[in-house]
Scaffold this motif. Structure first.
Motif, short mmCIF file in Angstrom:
data_model
loop_
_atom_site.label_atom_id
_atom_site.label_comp_id
_atom_site.label_asym_id
_atom_site.label_seq_id
_atom_site.Cartn_x
_atom_site.Cartn_y
_atom_site.Cartn_z
N LEU A 249 0.82 -1.20 0.00
CA LEU A 249 0.00 0.00 0.00
C LEU A 249 0.86 1.26 0.00
N SER A 250 0.45 2.24 -0.78
CA SER A 250 1.12 3.54 -0.75
C SER A 250 0.53 4.38 0.36
N GLU A 251 1.22 5.45 0.75
CA GLU A 251 0.71 6.29 1.82
C GLU A 251 -0.49 7.09 1.34
N PRO A 252 -1.41 7.44 2.24
CA PRO A 252 -2.58 8.23 1.85
C PRO A 252 -2.17 9.53 1.17
N LYS A 253 -2.98 9.98 0.20
CA LYS A 253 -2.65 11.17 -0.58
C LYS A 253 -2.56 12.43 0.26
N LEU A 254 -3.34 12.50 1.33
CA LEU A 254 -3.36 13.69 2.18
C LEU A 254 -2.71 13.43 3.53
N LEU A 255 -1.76 12.51 3.58
CA LEU A 255 -1.16 12.14 4.86
C LEU A 255 -0.54 13.34 5.57
N ARG A 256 0.35 14.05 4.90
CA ARG A 256 1.05 15.18 5.54
C ARG A 256 0.05 16.25 5.99
N GLN A 257 -0.85 16.61 5.11
CA GLN A 257 -1.80 17.67 5.45
C GLN A 257 -2.74 17.24 6.58
N SER A 258 -3.18 15.99 6.53
CA SER A 258 -4.07 15.48 7.58
C SER A 258 -3.38 15.48 8.94
N MET A 259 -2.13 15.05 8.96
CA MET A 259 -1.42 15.00 10.23
C MET A 259 -1.22 16.39 10.81
N HIS A 260 -0.91 17.35 9.95
CA HIS A 260 -0.70 18.71 10.45
C HIS A 260 -1.96 19.29 11.08
N VAL A 261 -3.12 18.93 10.56
CA VAL A 261 -4.38 19.45 11.11
C VAL A 261 -4.89 18.57 12.25
N ASN A 262 -4.91 17.28 12.04
CA ASN A 262 -5.59 16.39 12.99
C ASN A 262 -4.81 16.18 14.28
N LEU A 263 -3.50 16.23 14.23
CA LEU A 263 -2.72 16.16 15.48
C LEU A 263 -2.89 17.43 16.30
N ARG A 264 -3.24 18.52 15.63
CA ARG A 264 -3.51 19.79 16.32
C ARG A 264 -4.97 19.90 16.77
N GLY A 265 -5.69 18.81 16.73
CA GLY A 265 -7.07 18.82 17.19
C GLY A 265 -8.01 19.53 16.25
N GLY A 266 -7.72 19.54 14.94
CA GLY A 266 -8.60 20.15 13.95
C GLY A 266 -8.23 21.57 13.59
N ARG A 267 -7.07 22.03 14.01
CA ARG A 267 -6.63 23.40 13.70
C ARG A 267 -5.58 23.37 12.58
N LEU A 268 -5.60 24.36 11.71
CA LEU A 268 -4.56 24.51 10.71
C LEU A 268 -3.26 24.94 11.37
N PRO A 269 -2.13 24.69 10.73
CA PRO A 269 -0.87 25.19 11.28
C PRO A 269 -0.88 26.71 11.41
N ALA A 270 -0.13 27.21 12.39
CA ALA A 270 -0.05 28.67 12.58
C ALA A 270 0.68 29.34 11.42
N ARG A 271 1.59 28.58 10.79
CA ARG A 271 2.35 29.11 9.66
C ARG A 271 2.34 28.09 8.53
N SER A 272 2.70 28.55 7.34
CA SER A 272 2.81 27.65 6.20
C SER A 272 3.85 26.57 6.50
#
Length: 289
Positions: A249-272
């Motif tokens: 299996l390949s990694e999910p297409k939105l893995l990086r973006q999902s982790m940045h938001v979901n580990l923060r409890g649903g918040r976008l990163p403070a910076r790019s």
């Protein structure tokens, strides 16, 4: 007493979103919500989340919980956007964003991989559940079921005779189950609502969903038909199959973006951040920090 269950499929990521409500008090939980994201354009949209808000408004529901089954790797959570909008609509009665208590382990490991500041992970969720813990939706008692295997923090939610399984089991023709023992030990008539569905061609158009996506089957049906973990499947056989299958299996297409938001409890990163293009943030979507 049984809850009212609304099922809302998000076709881009194949995610099932749920609204679960006590019919007598209207107290309600949302489960595994989606914040839309176009990776190539860098555009965030609240279209899927707004559909949930429409259901809540149309039915006069009072949302008290926004529940995550785990830190998703394939879609961004809409939890904080929904929390902000609902808090305003509900006269500051703010729903709690919740997840399993083992999220700390996931944050510690993946936070380092994705270079997320510890300050943006600390108390990222309003509440974390332990295995077997109960909470109430009005007159209905709900129970948390720890289902590690897909992720360490993974939990399911038993509400009435319905269990919202996240990614711990899929529909029988897809299989892909983890932590299935606990789920298959539930009463046979219990409904198992899955976190995703990716309907094969032969199933499209089978039911009222245009895609043929199915939100649930029963414990009995999963026990008899799940192609990976039906009753009689031996543990060593299952482990061998999973290891061989996972290696392809390949990694999910939105893995990086999902982790940045979901580990923060649903918040976008403070910076790019690297690999997470954001060109537009709709009103109400929250950044960390």
């Amino acid at each position: 007493m049984e809850p009212i269950v609304h099922t809302v499929w998000e076709p881009v990521t194949g995610t099932w979103q749920y609204i679960v409500s006590d019919p007598s008090t209207k107290q309600t939980a949302m489960i595994d919500t989606v914040l839309d994201y176009d990776k190539d354009a860098g555009l965030i949209s609240t279209a899927s989340a707004d559909k949930l808000l429409d259901i809540v408004e149309d039915n006069g529901y009072i949302v008290t919980y926004i529940l995550e089954s785990h830190a998703h790797a394939d879609h961004l959570s809409a939890s904080r956007y929904l929390q902000r909008v609902l808090s305003q609509r509900q006269n500051e009665r703010q729903p709690l964003v919740c997840i399993g208590e083992q999220i700390n382990q996931v944050q510690a490991t993946l936070g380092q991989i994705y270079d997320i500041p510890e300050s943006e992970l600390h108390d990222a969720f309003d509440y974390t559940f332990s295995d077997g813990e109960t909470f109430r939706l009005g007159n209905i008692e709900a129970q948390v079921l720890h289902l590690p295997g897909h992720t360490p923090d993974h939990v399911g939610y038993i509400i009435g005779s319905n269990t919202f399984t996240g990614d711990s089991i899929f529909n029988p023709d897809l299989g892909s189950a983890r932590s299935a023992g606990k789920l298959l030990s539930l009463p046979g008539h219990y409904r198992l609502y899955t976190g995703h569905d990716y309907p094969p061609k032969e199933r499209r158009g089978e039911n009222s969903e245009p895609s043929g996506a199915i939100p649930y089957t029963t414990v009995d049906r999963q026990s008899k038909e799940n192609k990976h973990v039906k009753l009689g499947t031996q543990e060593d056989e299952f482990v061998k199959m999973r290891n061989e299958r996972d290696s392809t299996l390949s990694e999910p297409k939105l893995l990086r973006q999902s982790m940045h938001v979901n580990l923060r409890g649903g918040r976008l990163p403070a910076r790019s951040t690297e690999g997470f293009k954001i060109e537009h943030i709709p009103a109400g979507v929250i950044r960390a920090g």
